[in-house]
Design a protein around this motif. Structure first.
Motif, PDB file in Angstrom:
ATOM      1  N   PRO A   1      48.890  37.102  49.564  1.00  0.00           N
ATOM      2  CA  PRO A   1      47.780  37.212  48.615  1.00  0.00           C
ATOM      3  C   PRO A   1      48.196  36.982  47.166  1.00  0.00           C
ATOM      4  CG  PRO A   1      47.681  38.983  50.226  1.00  0.00           C
ATOM      5  CD  PRO A   1      48.993  38.294  50.435  1.00  0.00           C
ATOM      6  N   ARG A   2      47.468  36.102  46.514  1.00  0.00           N
ATOM      7  CA  ARG A   2      47.663  35.819  45.091  1.00  0.00           C
ATOM      8  C   ARG A   2      46.372  36.153  44.352  1.00  0.00           C
ATOM      9  NH1 ARG A   2      51.689  31.718  44.561  1.00  0.00           N
ATOM     10  NH2 ARG A   2      53.359  32.239  46.035  1.00  0.00           N
ATOM     11  N   PRO A   3      46.465  36.495  43.073  1.00  0.00           N
ATOM     12  CA  PRO A   3      45.249  36.810  42.319  1.00  0.00           C
ATOM     13  C   PRO A   3      44.396  35.575  42.099  1.00  0.00           C
ATOM     14  CG  PRO A   3      47.173  36.781  40.876  1.00  0.00           C
ATOM     15  CD  PRO A   3      47.680  36.669  42.272  1.00  0.00           C
ATOM     16  N   GLY A   4      43.080  35.771  42.098  1.00  0.00           N
ATOM     17  CA  GLY A   4      42.146  34.687  41.828  1.00  0.00           C
ATOM     18  C   GLY A   4      41.662  34.728  40.391  1.00  0.00           C
ATOM     19  N   GLU A   5      40.647  33.929  40.098  1.00  0.00           N
ATOM     20  CA  GLU A   5      40.150  33.799  38.731  1.00  0.00           C
ATOM     21  C   GLU A   5      39.639  35.119  38.175  1.00  0.00           C
ATOM     22  OE1 GLU A   5      40.330  31.335  36.698  1.00  0.00           O
ATOM     23  OE2 GLU A   5      41.092  29.788  38.038  1.00  0.00           O
ATOM     24  N   ILE A   6      39.000  35.936  39.010  1.00  0.00           N
ATOM     25  CA  ILE A   6      38.444  37.183  38.477  1.00  0.00           C
ATOM     26  C   ILE A   6      39.551  38.151  38.071  1.00  0.00           C
ATOM     27  CG2 ILE A   6      36.314  36.958  39.811  1.00  0.00           C
ATOM     28  CD1 ILE A   6      37.360  39.094  41.710  1.00  0.00           C
ATOM     29  N   SER A   7      40.705  38.096  38.744  1.00  0.00           N
ATOM     30  CA  SER A   7      41.827  38.946  38.345  1.00  0.00           C
ATOM     31  C   SER A   7      42.578  38.354  37.160  1.00  0.00           C
ATOM     32  CB  SER A   7      42.785  39.148  39.524  1.00  0.00           C
ATOM     33  OG  SER A   7      42.161  39.877  40.564  1.00  0.00           O
ATOM     34  N   LEU A   8      42.674  37.040  37.100  1.00  0.00           N
ATOM     35  CA  LEU A   8      43.305  36.406  35.941  1.00  0.00           C
ATOM     36  C   LEU A   8      42.467  36.605  34.686  1.00  0.00           C
ATOM     37  CD1 LEU A   8      44.501  33.084  37.610  1.00  0.00           C
ATOM     38  CD2 LEU A   8      45.907  35.041  36.967  1.00  0.00           C
ATOM     39  N   ALA A   9      41.180  36.933  34.863  1.00  0.00           N
ATOM     40  CA  ALA A   9      40.307  37.249  33.731  1.00  0.00           C
ATOM     41  C   ALA A   9      40.284  38.741  33.430  1.00  0.00           C
ATOM     42  CB  ALA A   9      38.893  36.756  34.011  1.00  0.00           C
ATOM     43  N   HIS A  10      41.147  39.520  34.056  1.00  0.00           N
ATOM     44  CA  HIS A  10      41.188  40.975  33.859  1.00  0.00           C
ATOM     45  C   HIS A  10      41.317  41.313  32.371  1.00  0.00           C
ATOM     46  CE1 HIS A  10      41.990  45.145  34.711  1.00  0.00           C
ATOM     47  NE2 HIS A  10      43.194  45.095  34.172  1.00  0.00           N
ATOM     48  N   CYS A  11      40.460  42.209  31.897  1.00  0.00           N
ATOM     49  CA  CYS A  11      40.409  42.606  30.478  1.00  0.00           C
ATOM     50  C   CYS A  11      39.961  41.458  29.575  1.00  0.00           C
ATOM     51  CB  CYS A  11      41.755  43.151  29.991  1.00  0.00           C
ATOM     52  SG  CYS A  11      42.264  44.665  30.816  1.00  0.00           S
ATOM     53  N   GLY A  12      39.359  40.438  30.164  1.00  0.00           N
ATOM     54  CA  GLY A  12      38.891  39.301  29.381  1.00  0.00           C
ATOM     55  C   GLY A  12      37.554  38.797  29.887  1.00  0.00           C
ATOM     56  N   VAL A  13      37.371  37.488  29.824  1.00  0.00           N
ATOM     57  CA  VAL A  13      36.071  36.866  30.103  1.00  0.00           C
ATOM     58  C   VAL A  13      36.191  35.883  31.254  1.00  0.00           C
ATOM     59  CG1 VAL A  13      34.244  35.409  29.146  1.00  0.00           C
ATOM     60  CG2 VAL A  13      35.371  37.108  27.691  1.00  0.00           C
ATOM     61  N   LEU A  14      35.255  35.962  32.190  1.00  0.00           N
ATOM     62  CA  LEU A  14      35.103  34.964  33.237  1.00  0.00           C
ATOM     63  C   LEU A  14      33.837  34.176  32.919  1.00  0.00           C
ATOM     64  CD1 LEU A  14      36.000  33.805  36.029  1.00  0.00           C
ATOM     65  CD2 LEU A  14      34.361  35.405  37.051  1.00  0.00           C
ATOM     66  N   PHE A  15      33.975  32.907  32.593  1.00  0.00           N
ATOM     67  CA  PHE A  15      32.844  32.062  32.227  1.00  0.00           C
ATOM     68  C   PHE A  15      32.515  31.120  33.375  1.00  0.00           C
ATOM     69  CE2 PHE A  15      31.388  28.078  29.889  1.00  0.00           C
ATOM     70  CZ  PHE A  15      30.064  28.507  29.823  1.00  0.00           C
ATOM     71  N   LEU A  16      31.320  31.245  33.906  1.00  0.00           N
ATOM     72  CA  LEU A  16      30.855  30.381  34.987  1.00  0.00           C
ATOM     73  C   LEU A  16      29.771  29.472  34.432  1.00  0.00           C
ATOM     74  CD1 LEU A  16      30.649  32.870  38.009  1.00  0.00           C
ATOM     75  CD2 LEU A  16      32.583  31.473  37.240  1.00  0.00           C
ATOM     76  N   ASP A  17      30.144  28.245  34.148  1.00  0.00           N
ATOM     77  CA  ASP A  17      29.187  27.256  33.646  1.00  0.00           C
ATOM     78  C   ASP A  17      28.488  26.590  34.826  1.00  0.00           C
ATOM     79  OD1 ASP A  17      27.801  25.837  31.808  1.00  0.00           O
ATOM     80  OD2 ASP A  17      29.454  24.564  31.158  1.00  0.00           O
ATOM     81  N   GLU A  18      27.251  26.162  34.606  1.00  0.00           N
ATOM     82  CA  GLU A  18      26.441  25.558  35.684  1.00  0.00           C
ATOM     83  C   GLU A  18      26.393  26.503  36.890  1.00  0.00           C
ATOM     84  OE1 GLU A  18      24.784  23.072  34.914  1.00  0.00           O
ATOM     85  OE2 GLU A  18      25.868  22.271  33.183  1.00  0.00           O
ATOM     86  N   LEU A  19      25.967  27.714  36.661  1.00  0.00           N
ATOM     87  CA  LEU A  19      26.019  28.773  37.676  1.00  0.00           C
ATOM     88  C   LEU A  19      25.366  28.389  39.006  1.00  0.00           C
ATOM     89  CD1 LEU A  19      26.942  31.733  38.118  1.00  0.00           C
ATOM     90  CD2 LEU A  19      24.673  32.443  37.364  1.00  0.00           C
ATOM     91  N   PRO A  20      24.164  27.791  39.030  1.00  0.00           N
ATOM     92  CA  PRO A  20      23.557  27.466  40.331  1.00  0.00           C
ATOM     93  C   PRO A  20      24.311  26.394  41.108  1.00  0.00           C
ATOM     94  CG  PRO A  20      21.906  27.487  38.569  1.00  0.00           C
ATOM     95  CD  PRO A  20      23.241  27.489  37.920  1.00  0.00           C
TER      96      PRO A  20
END
Length: 503
Positions: A289-308
């Protein structure tokens, strides 16, 4: 001496449990065995260690060599055990003194020439060593020294080659010993893009200020070119300054993937994965197991552009981490937990063509098409997003004549003051208030309660939406310096949940 024991560390999620590297030399035909639930890259250390020892000018003992990595039920992966294995063989064969090795922990991948190559997770390993209060020093590759030295008080001794490490234990004078690494100067100011560059969009800026002050998640809805991405890129500059603990946690997660640099110290992570990303890329995973984007954004911002445009099943994996602030990856052989306290900022068009609701009349999408497009975001996920705002196009006159907006520094000062009020009152941000704490700290005045009750009935909001509106209203009151949540604070909070369908 035919036995040597050294200390190193494995990686299990964000944790770095201690590993005893035991080397035994026995009589018999020359052989080299590694046991202790070692992955393939660890077993390949046999060839790397043999070549490194010979090329460093030492003798590879012609014995039956057994390497045990204990505890046996803890999976071991990567080449970080090369250095302790090589040193253990040299100590067990009497080529270097064994007693001094007990005061150190070791990690490093060896090249065939004996050079030390960087490893993943050096910061997490040093952090774990320091928390264990072992009073050990850490010898590791020179390329990892800066990140490992970020742990206050850690004794870090970087080396470039296996020979340098051996000289540290064999040298008669201090000139040949490894020098303790001094941390590089940490950046005092973090440079983010400035909100002053954004003209117009006062409503969106106000919403982002509220989101920053209370750690609220937000989705921006508007036509192409309205400035949604521009606003999101400048959002980290509004967030409160990172504490040392937050900075260490965020850096430790990034260290697991080898992406952290000392220059990014106390800089809020900003992750913007492409909409073709898979669920594993977002939350983490893999056989190891490796960390994904939500963990790499820990204490920061996860930006999801074009959400749909994200696969609906991919978006659904965000539901639990948004609530819990952590993610647990379970596989048949092992389980790992990663922190994931991120702030979600999302952007989307109101319809497939992007121009629904605009006066230009460009939109030709039918209502069924628009509904299907917005329904790509499930109700349960939308229910977990605190704020929804409409980001309209900027008038041409505004682009030509408007002065620069408020600088990020000015907005950030208001955010910092509001956040400090939250810490003084409840020792956490408003986003993380429990139901009982909401009843205690967020109860509005009577007229505000009536207003929220009517909105609940009209928009068919859930209990979760009710609590999220109250949290946002509490943040609005904090920005205004008000101890009481007034009706106008509740009204503003209600406006931030009415852009998309009722949730």
């Amino acid at each position: 001496m035919s036995l040597a024991v050294l200390k190193s560390r494995a990686l299990n999620g964000i944790e770095a449990p201690e590993v005893s590297v035991e080397i035994h030399l026995a009589n018999g035909l020359p052989a080299f065995h590694i046991v202790g639930l070692a992955e393939t890259e660890v077993k390949e250390a046999r060839d790397r260690v043999r070549a490194a020892i010979v090329n460093a000018g030492f003798e590879m003992p012609a014995h039956r060599i057994t390497v045990n990595l204990a505890p046996a039920d803890l999976p071991k992966e990567s080449g970080r055990f090369d250095l302790p294995i090589a040193l253990g063989i040299l100590a067990a064969s009497g080529q270097i003194p064994a007693p001094p090795l007990a005061r150190y922990e070791f990690a490093g991948e060896l090249s065939l020439t004996g050079e030390l190559r960087p490893i993943r997770g050096a910061l997490a390993m040093t952090f774990a060593m320091q928390r264990a209060h072992t009073c050990n020093a850490f010898i590791l590759p020179r390329a990892n020294a800066d990140e490992a030295a970020l742990v206050d008080g850690a004794a870090v001794y970087p080396a470039a080659t296996l020979l340098e490490v051996c000289n540290h234990f064999c040298a008669a004078d201090d000139s040949a010993r490894l020098a303790r690494h001094r941390p590089a100067p940490r950046p005092q100011l973090v440079d983010y893009p400035d909100f002053a560059e954004v003209k117009g969009q006062w409503h969106a800026k106000r919403a982002l200020e509220i989101a920053a002050a209370g750690s609220h998640s937000i989705v921006m809805v508007g036509p192409p070119g309205a400035g949604k991405t521009m606003l999101a890129l400048r959002f980290p500059g509004l967030l409160p300054s990172m504490t040392n603990d937050e900075a260490l946690e965020a850096a430790a997660v990034q260290s697991l993937t080898g992406t952290f640099t000392a220059a990014a110290w106390k800089r809020r992570p900003f992750r913007a994965p492409h909409h073709t990303s898979s669920g594993v890329a977002l939350v983490g995973g893999g056989s190891v197991p490796r960390p994904g984007e939500i963990s790499l954004a820990h204490c920061g911002v996860l930006f999801l552009d074009e959400l749909p445009e994200f696969d609906r099943r991919v978006l659904e994996v965000l539901r639990e981490p948004l609530e819990s602030g952590r993610v647990t990856i379970s596989r048949a052989a092992r389980q790992a937990e990663f922190p994931a306290r991120f702030q979600l900022i999302a952007a989307m068009n109101p319809c497939p063509c992007g121009y629904h609701g605009q006066l230009s009349g460009k939109c030709k999408c039918s209502m069924d098409t628009i509904t299907r497009y917005q329904d790509r975001i499930s109700g349960p996920l939308l229910d977990r997003i605190d704020m929804q705002i409409d980001v309209g196009p900027v008038p041409t006159d505004t682009l030509h004549t408007a002065e620069d907006g408020e600088p990020s520094q000015v907005i950030a000062a208001r955010v910092e003051a509001a956040f400090q009020r939250q810490l003084d009152r409840q020792n956490k941000s408003n986003r993380h208030l429990t139901s009982r704490e909401i009843d205690r700290y967020c109860k509005p005045e009577r007229s505000g309660q009536d207003m929220l009750h009517k909105a609940m009935l009209q928009f068919h909001w859930s209990a979760r939406a009710y609590h999220r509106v109250l949290r946002v209203a509490r943040t609005v009151a904090d920005l205004a310096g008000s101890e009481t949540v007034l009706a106008k604070h509740v009204l503003e909070a209600i406006q931030f949940r009415r852009v998309l369908r009722a949730s």
